[in-house]
Design a protein around this motif. Structure first.
Motif, PDB file in Angstrom:
ATOM      1  N   LEU A 167       0.829  -1.210   0.000  1.00 65.71           N
ATOM      2  CA  LEU A 167       0.000   0.000   0.000  1.00 65.71           C
ATOM      3  C   LEU A 167       0.858   1.252   0.000  1.00 65.71           C
ATOM      4  N   GLU A 168       1.940   1.234   0.788  1.00 71.90           N
ATOM      5  CA  GLU A 168       2.800   2.422   0.854  1.00 71.90           C
ATOM      6  C   GLU A 168       3.471   2.710  -0.488  1.00 71.90           C
ATOM      7  N   GLU A 169       3.771   1.652  -1.262  1.00 75.08           N
ATOM      8  CA  GLU A 169       4.531   1.827  -2.510  1.00 75.08           C
ATOM      9  C   GLU A 169       3.670   1.731  -3.766  1.00 75.08           C
ATOM     10  N   ALA A 170       2.369   1.562  -3.617  1.00 76.05           N
ATOM     11  CA  ALA A 170       1.500   1.370  -4.788  1.00 76.05           C
ATOM     12  C   ALA A 170       1.639   2.526  -5.777  1.00 76.05           C
ATOM     13  N   GLY A 171       1.736   2.179  -7.056  1.00 77.30           N
ATOM     14  CA  GLY A 171       1.810   3.193  -8.111  1.00 77.30           C
ATOM     15  C   GLY A 171       3.204   3.730  -8.345  1.00 77.30           C
ATOM     16  N   LYS A 172       4.195   3.177  -7.649  1.00 70.21           N
ATOM     17  CA  LYS A 172       5.577   3.689  -7.807  1.00 70.21           C
ATOM     18  C   LYS A 172       6.486   2.685  -8.526  1.00 70.21           C
ATOM     19  N   GLY A 173       5.883   1.672  -9.147  1.00 70.11           N
ATOM     20  CA  GLY A 173       6.695   0.671  -9.851  1.00 70.11           C
ATOM     21  C   GLY A 173       7.267  -0.387  -8.926  1.00 70.11           C
ATOM     22  N   ILE A 174       6.835  -0.346  -7.674  1.00 75.07           N
ATOM     23  CA  ILE A 174       7.371  -1.297  -6.676  1.00 75.07           C
ATOM     24  C   ILE A 174       6.223  -2.194  -6.209  1.00 75.07           C
ATOM     25  N   THR A 175       6.450  -3.504  -6.248  1.00 73.22           N
ATOM     26  CA  THR A 175       5.432  -4.418  -5.725  1.00 73.22           C
ATOM     27  C   THR A 175       6.002  -5.196  -4.545  1.00 73.22           C
ATOM     28  N   CYS A 176       5.100  -5.641  -3.687  1.00 75.74           N
ATOM     29  CA  CYS A 176       5.508  -6.446  -2.531  1.00 75.74           C
ATOM     30  C   CYS A 176       4.468  -7.548  -2.349  1.00 75.74           C
ATOM     31  N   ASN A 177       4.918  -8.778  -2.436  1.00 78.29           N
ATOM     32  CA  ASN A 177       4.012  -9.935  -2.320  1.00 78.29           C
ATOM     33  C   ASN A 177       4.628 -11.006  -1.432  1.00 78.29           C
ATOM     34  N   ALA A 178       3.770 -11.899  -0.964  1.00 77.10           N
ATOM     35  CA  ALA A 178       4.254 -13.020  -0.144  1.00 77.10           C
ATOM     36  C   ALA A 178       3.919 -14.329  -0.849  1.00 77.10           C
ATOM     37  N   ILE A 179       4.912 -15.205  -0.932  1.00 79.13           N
ATOM     38  CA  ILE A 179       4.671 -16.569  -1.409  1.00 79.13           C
ATOM     39  C   ILE A 179       4.452 -17.431  -0.168  1.00 79.13           C
ATOM     40  N   CYS A 180       3.410 -18.258  -0.218  1.00 77.45           N
ATOM     41  CA  CYS A 180       3.074 -19.104   0.935  1.00 77.45           C
ATOM     42  C   CYS A 180       3.239 -20.575   0.551  1.00 77.45           C
ATOM     43  N   PRO A 181       4.446 -21.123   0.736  1.00 78.02           N
ATOM     44  CA  PRO A 181       4.647 -22.530   0.366  1.00 78.02           C
ATOM     45  C   PRO A 181       4.038 -23.486   1.383  1.00 78.02           C
ATOM     46  N   GLY A 182       3.624 -24.626   0.874  1.00 77.46           N
ATOM     47  CA  GLY A 182       3.343 -25.763   1.748  1.00 77.46           C
ATOM     48  C   GLY A 182       4.667 -26.432   2.065  1.00 77.46           C
ATOM     49  N   TYR A 183       4.649 -27.735   2.372  1.00 82.23           N
ATOM     50  CA  TYR A 183       5.887 -28.417   2.763  1.00 82.23           C
ATOM     51  C   TYR A 183       6.837 -28.613   1.576  1.00 82.23           C
ATOM     52  N   VAL A 184       8.085 -28.250   1.815  1.00 86.06           N
ATOM     53  CA  VAL A 184       9.171 -28.434   0.856  1.00 86.06           C
ATOM     54  C   VAL A 184      10.220 -29.256   1.600  1.00 86.06           C
ATOM     55  N   LEU A 185      10.762 -30.284   0.963  1.00 83.52           N
ATOM     56  CA  LEU A 185      11.698 -31.161   1.690  1.00 83.52           C
ATOM     57  C   LEU A 185      13.099 -30.543   1.719  1.00 83.52           C
ATOM     58  N   THR A 186      13.272 -29.547   2.600  1.00 82.85           N
ATOM     59  CA  THR A 186      14.563 -28.863   2.798  1.00 82.85           C
ATOM     60  C   THR A 186      15.104 -29.276   4.168  1.00 82.85           C
ATOM     61  N   PRO A 187      16.337 -28.861   4.514  1.00 79.13           N
ATOM     62  CA  PRO A 187      16.866 -29.181   5.859  1.00 79.13           C
ATOM     63  C   PRO A 187      15.917 -28.747   6.980  1.00 79.13           C
ATOM     64  N   LEU A 188      15.198 -27.622   6.802  1.00 78.19           N
ATOM     65  CA  LEU A 188      14.270 -27.146   7.848  1.00 78.19           C
ATOM     66  C   LEU A 188      13.199 -28.189   8.161  1.00 78.19           C
ATOM     67  N   VAL A 189      12.738 -28.900   7.127  1.00 78.24           N
ATOM     68  CA  VAL A 189      11.710 -29.932   7.311  1.00 78.24           C
ATOM     69  C   VAL A 189      12.357 -31.269   7.694  1.00 78.24           C
ATOM     70  N   GLU A 190      13.489 -31.597   7.035  1.00 80.44           N
ATOM     71  CA  GLU A 190      14.234 -32.842   7.362  1.00 80.44           C
ATOM     72  C   GLU A 190      14.460 -32.940   8.872  1.00 80.44           C
ATOM     73  N   ASN A 191      14.860 -31.797   9.474  1.00 79.52           N
ATOM     74  CA  ASN A 191      15.214 -31.797  10.898  1.00 79.52           C
ATOM     75  C   ASN A 191      14.029 -32.104  11.808  1.00 79.52           C
ATOM     76  N   GLN A 192      12.797 -31.933  11.295  1.00 79.08           N
ATOM     77  CA  GLN A 192      11.613 -32.210  12.119  1.00 79.08           C
ATOM     78  C   GLN A 192      11.247 -33.703  12.089  1.00 79.08           C
ATOM     79  N   ILE A 193      11.814 -34.439  11.110  1.00 78.53           N
ATOM     80  CA  ILE A 193      11.367 -35.826  10.901  1.00 78.53           C
ATOM     81  C   ILE A 193      11.780 -36.764  12.053  1.00 78.53           C
TER      82      ILE A 193
END
Ligand code: NAD
Length: 256
Positions: A167-193
């Motif tokens: 909202l602060e940057e709207a119309g200035k050529g700048i966008t801000c978005n969030a990607i919301c992944p589900g489970y990805v088999l990375t070390p962060l998830v491996e360590n929980q197994i």
């Protein structure tokens, strides 16, 4: 497609961050890989990515748990056109047993770092009239799970920060978005197994199927390449009017 653009990806010597850095480099961006470790292999990783893609790739050490380090990362990079806030850690415990130092670290690395890096990067983006901020939130930015209070709080916070910056940057050529992944088999998830195997007295495959992927209807892990591709799309001209939103890449988790 991204020639002439400089991208900083926080927490990118592993997992999703590394996958995103690689896809941005393949798309022609100059890429800065980051972690707090500053080992020879971190610098070697940057050199290898550069050799593989032909892009300029540098490694800059900075601890995303410290606000001044977050801001220094952007300064040492020489500013950036693309900022991917990806660094993150996890800890799992009920609220009444949740160690305070783990709570503070998760909020600092998973949420506050995105505030500091964005604050440092935005003036340069505004001066150029172009910028892309991509925050790697999580399905846990939209929904909760027990025992992940700090992580769920931080990721919901990232989604709120994303909307506010948009909202602060709207119309200035700048966008801000969030990607919301589900489970990805990375070390962060491996360590929980291993702990989950003990907790439920299950073997590895059963933990993956019945616990980790229980809420992911596709029953498949998301890949780092898919998240890299989503990030490159958000940096494209086609995504110029996509801002302040969340993009779920979660095999249907949040559709349930
Ligand atoms: P990972 O453990 O493979 O990578 C985490 C990265 O963060 C590493 O590069 C590590 O060096 C970096 N990091 C950790 N502490 C840091 C610090 N203090 N300063 C600088 N860098 C630091 O984990 P991942 O799964 O690739 O996670 C990356 C992001 O994706 C995190 O924000 C995580 O919450 C998010 N995410 C992961 C999943 C998943 O299933 N793996 C799902 C949704 C969201």
């Amino acid at each position: 497609m991204l020639k002439g653009k400089r991208a900083v990806v926080t927490g990118s010597n592993s997992g999703i961050g590394h996958g995103i850095a690689l896809e941005l480099a393949k798309a022609g961006a100059e890429v800065i890989i980051n972690s707090f470790t500053d080992r020879d292999e971190d610098h070697a990783m940057a050199a290898q990515m550069s050799a593989e893609t032909g892009a300029t790739v540098r490694y800059i050490a900075a601890d995303m748990s410290k606000g001044e380090d977050c801001r220094a990362l952007i300064e040492k990079a020489g500013g950036c056109d693309i900022l991917v806030n990806n660094a993150g850690i996890q800890h799992v415990a009920p609220v009444e047993d949740f160690p305070v130092e783990k709570w503070n670290a998760i909020i600092a690395i998973n949420l506050s770092s995105a505030f500091h890096t964005s604050a440092a990067a935005l003036p340069g983006m505004k001066a150029k009239g172009w910028g892309r901020i991509v925050n790697i939130a999580s399905a846990h930015g939209l929904t909760a799970s027990p025992f992940k209070s700090a992580y769920v709080s931080a990721k919901h916070g990232v989604v709120g920060l994303t909307k506010t910056i948009a909202l602060e940057e709207a119309g200035k050529g700048i966008t801000c978005n969030a990607i919301c992944p589900g489970y990805v088999l990375t070390p962060l998830v491996e360590n929980q197994i291993p702990d989950t195997m003990k907790q439920y007295n299950m073997d590895r495959e059963t933990v993956i199927r019945q616990v980790l992927l229980d809420r992911q209807p596709s029953k498949q892990f998301v890949t780092v390449e898919e998240l890299g591709g989503t990030t490159v799309f958000l940096c494209s001209d086609a995504a110029a009017q996509i801002t302040g939103t969340t993009i779920s890449v979660d095999g249907g988790w949040t559709a349930m």
